[in-house]
Design an enzyme around this catalytic site. Structure first.
Site, short mmCIF file in Angstrom:
data_model
loop_
_atom_site.label_atom_id
_atom_site.label_comp_id
_atom_site.label_asym_id
_atom_site.label_seq_id
_atom_site.Cartn_x
_atom_site.Cartn_y
_atom_site.Cartn_z
CG ASP A 18 -1.89 1.09 1.31
OD1 ASP A 18 -2.06 1.77 0.30
OD2 ASP A 18 -2.48 1.29 2.38
CE1 TYR A 23 -5.01 9.44 -5.32
CE2 TYR A 23 -6.50 11.28 -5.00
CZ TYR A 23 -6.26 10.00 -5.47
OH TYR A 23 -7.28 9.30 -6.09
NE ARG A 60 -1.60 10.47 7.20
CZ ARG A 60 -1.90 9.31 6.65
NH1 ARG A 60 -2.04 8.23 7.39
NH2 ARG A 60 -2.10 9.20 5.35
CG ASP A 120 -3.12 3.72 -2.50
OD1 ASP A 120 -4.15 3.02 -2.47
OD2 ASP A 120 -2.69 4.34 -1.52
CD GLU A 121 -5.72 -1.00 -0.89
OE1 GLU A 121 -5.82 -1.83 0.01
OE2 GLU A 121 -6.70 -0.48 -1.48
P1 TTP Z 1 -5.59 5.53 1.10
O1 TTP Z 1 -4.67 4.40 0.76
O2 TTP Z 1 -6.81 5.22 1.88
O3 TTP Z 1 -4.81 6.59 1.98
P2 TTP Z 1 -3.41 7.30 1.74
O4 TTP Z 1 -2.58 6.58 0.72
O5 TTP Z 1 -3.62 8.76 1.46
O6 TTP Z 1 -2.74 7.20 3.16
P3 TTP Z 1 -2.19 5.93 3.94
O7 TTP Z 1 -0.71 6.11 4.01
O8 TTP Z 1 -2.83 6.01 5.27
O9 TTP Z 1 -2.57 4.70 3.18
O10 TTP Z 1 -6.04 6.27 -0.21
C1 TTP Z 1 -5.20 6.34 -1.37
C2 TTP Z 1 -5.49 7.63 -2.09
O11 TTP Z 1 -6.86 7.63 -2.52
C3 TTP Z 1 -5.31 8.85 -1.24
O12 TTP Z 1 -3.98 9.33 -1.25
C4 TTP Z 1 -6.30 9.81 -1.82
C5 TTP Z 1 -7.40 8.94 -2.42
N1 TTP Z 1 -8.61 8.95 -1.57
C6 TTP Z 1 -9.66 9.81 -1.90
O13 TTP Z 1 -9.59 10.51 -2.91
N2 TTP Z 1 -10.75 9.85 -1.09
C7 TTP Z 1 -10.87 9.07 0.01
O14 TTP Z 1 -11.88 9.13 0.72
C8 TTP Z 1 -9.79 8.16 0.33
C9 TTP Z 1 -9.90 7.25 1.53
C10 TTP Z 1 -8.69 8.15 -0.49
#
Ligand code: TTP
Length: 540
Positions: A18, A23, A60, A120-121
């Site tokens: 992940d 973004y 954060r 992103d996963e």
């Molecule tokens: P996530 O993987 O949920 O979060 P993240 O990568 O920003 O942070 P983390 O390190 O905790 O994993 O989401 C991936 C991307 O998807 C995130 O950067 C922005 C987008 N996104 C949205 O646009 N809206 C949302 O509600 C969520 C949860 C994510």
């Protein structure tokens, strides 16, 4: 509802990778001066500084959260850098994030079967790579172990004899007396370390990972230590992990099923499920879901990593909250045209780059009747066979909208044509393309996709896209990568197929020549390669 799949016989090594604050990392790569600074990405909506959709780890630390708006974030962290999502056609444009995700996927896919699970996963099945490493260069034979691998978290492992944690991790990785499962897992740890370092080197992005014997455990582990870290779940620590895991944190139990388990069976952690027999769970939740619940309580999940690097569907959407709700057919048509343009562009580049073609077009919308804004009545999702070409997609989508609006108003007893009745409001629109399949090589088969018998009158089917799922997360454009979870399925609006009349009678006789493609879609042209395969190119 979740479906139980038997666990595979041999030990598997599965990783869930992940990207960290994805973004934000993409924006920081575009503007290196932002690196190390508290940064967040905000949505395309100026109200109160825009909604935060991604928050960097530095921000954060100041207490900035995704639920905040830009103005609130500035209150808790005045020096925060707020970057707006790129904009195109009056709406957010996620293409740079999508492309950045693809860069990472192409690196991760080098070591094993790779399933892109979201923007992103990624899930990886590293069993073969781990088996090969164990046979050729087992960790116990290594003099030195990479420093980064030594920073791994191994669940259930405690430092002993005053050893520092790196020494303890090294000892665990290089044990000669470990069983086969743990030895394979140790190889998985080394392989994932190498992959994460390669991703950093080639893309500048950090990611976190979970390494376990199945997808469920790997996914749980990847979020445990972030950013830029990895966590491993040895078989011996599965029970400890699940015993204390709140039931709602488990994938597929965040929604109605999890609530039912809490309210009706008094289950608060996954471990609490161990109190119930398989029969009891089947009796209450049905055969499949009952078995699935019985299995997950024991950390058993046979779900395979699907070989899939490309999205299962493409979508483009936009929401119109509060006073921005759409109330005229002309404004709906304007926005549908924008969304269809984006969708059509993505379909064309999927066809060009990946030789894939989509079969189903679906329109989802959220609406209310102005005199009845509390109503739970839903705007019906509508689908039809997808015709390539921006103008055709626009025309079909608008027809789907009109069919949906008629039905929506009909549910209130309004018998008029949608366009002659003004008491409705649209708060979100999304258009998606699904049932994407590879174009078989050879021009005839391409012709078939455009003119085949399934173009009209196909039967109603459930679609993998889901407005409720896709739109709130990224109202600007979505890709669906994996099957929906149970919550999403419970919320899903099946897209009803609509018969749309087209003047396509002549298409059956068309030959697949360059000018034929121009007639199908003036924005696409086709060139013939020496191999005889067709290539589509695009004129802007
Ligand atoms: P996530 O993987 O949920 O979060 P993240 O990568 O920003 O942070 P983390 O390190 O905790 O994993 O989401 C991936 C991307 O998807 C995130 O950067 C922005 C987008 N996104 C949205 O646009 N809206 C949302 O509600 C969520 C949860 C994510």
């Amino acid at each position: 509802m979740p479906v139980a799949r038997p666990d595979s016989s041999g030990a598997r090594i599965i990783a869930h990778v992940d990207l960290d604050c994805f973004y934000v990392q993409v924006e920081q790569r575009k503007q290196p001066k932002l690196r190390g600074l508290p940064t967040a990405v905000v949505q395309y909506n100026e109200w109160k500084g825009g909604g935060l959709i991604a928050v960097g780890y530095e921000a954060r630390n100041y207490g900035v959260k995704r639920s905040m708006r830009g103005d609130e974030a500035k209150e808790v962290c005045p020096q925060i850098e707020l970057v707006q999502v790129p904009v195109a056609r009056g709406k957010a444009d996620l293409s740079s994030y999508r492309n950045a995700g693809s860069e990472v996927v192409s690196i991760l896919a080098r070591k094993g079967r790779c399933e892109r699970a979201s923007i992103d996963e990624v899930y990886l099945d590293l069993t073969d790579a781990a088996e090969a490493m164990l046979a050729q260069t087992p960790p116990e034979s290594l003099d030195e172990v990479d420093e980064e691998a030594l920073k791994s978290h191994i669940l259930g492992l405690e430092s002993k004899d005053g050893n520092d944690s790196k020494a303890t991790v090294k000892e665990w990785l290089c044990r000669c007396d470990a069983d086969h499962r743990d030895k394979l897992l140790a190889c998985g740890v080394l392989i994932v370390t190498e992959l994460r370092m390669q991703v950093l080197k080639e893309t500048e992005f950090t990611c976190s990972a979970g390494i376990a014997h199945n997808k469920m455990l790997a996914k749980l582990a990847s979020g445990m230590n972030k950013p830029a870290q990895q966590t491993t779940v040895p078989f011996s620590s599965v029970k400890g992990l699940l015993d204390s895991l709140p039931i709602k944190k488990m994938k597929q139990l965040g929604g109605k099923l999890g609530t039912s388990l809490q309210n009706e069976l008094g289950v608060t952690t996954v471990g609490d499920l161990l109190k119930f027999s398989e029969d009891k769970l089947q009796e209450r939740y049905g055969f499949n879901t009952g078995t699935w619940l019985w299995n997950i309580a024991r950390g058993i999940s046979g779900e395979e990593v699907q070989a899939r690097l490309l999205p299962k569907s493409h979508g483009s959407g936009k929401s119109f909250p509060g006073p921005r709700a759409l109330k005229t057919v002309a404004s709906v048509q304007h926005w549908l045209n924008q969304l269809c343009e984006e969708l059509s562009e993505r379909l064309c580049s999927d066809l060009e780059q990946n030789k894939r073609i989509a079969h189903t077009l679906t329109l989802h919308a959220s609406a209310f009747k102005s005199s009845d804004s509390d109503s739970r009545k839903k705007f019906p999702s509508k689908s039809c066979p997808l015709r390539y070409g921006t103008a055709k997609i626009q025309e079909d989508t608008f027809n789907l909208f009109q069919a949906g609006l008629r039905e929506f108003l009909g549910s209130f007893g309004v018998k008029t044509q949608g366009s002659h009745y003004s008491g409705w409001r649209i708060t979100a629109l999304s258009v998606s393309a699904s049932k994407i399949v590879p174009v078989l090589s050879g021009t005839c088969s391409i012709t078939k996709y455009f003119n085949g018998p399934d173009k009209f009158g196909s039967t109603s089917e459930q679609l993998p896209d889901n407005f409720i799922d896709a739109a709130p997360l990224s109202p600007s454009g979505s890709e669906s990568y994996s099957t929906l979870n149970s919550t999403e399925l419970q919320n899903e609006l099946p897209g009803e197929q609509v018969w749309i009349e087209h003047s396509m009678a002549d298409l059956g006789q068309l030959e697949m020549k360059a000018n034929t493609w121009n007639r199908l879609d003036p924005s696409c042209s086709i060139s013939k390669q020496t191999s005889g395969r067709s290539m589509v190119s695009f004129r802007n």
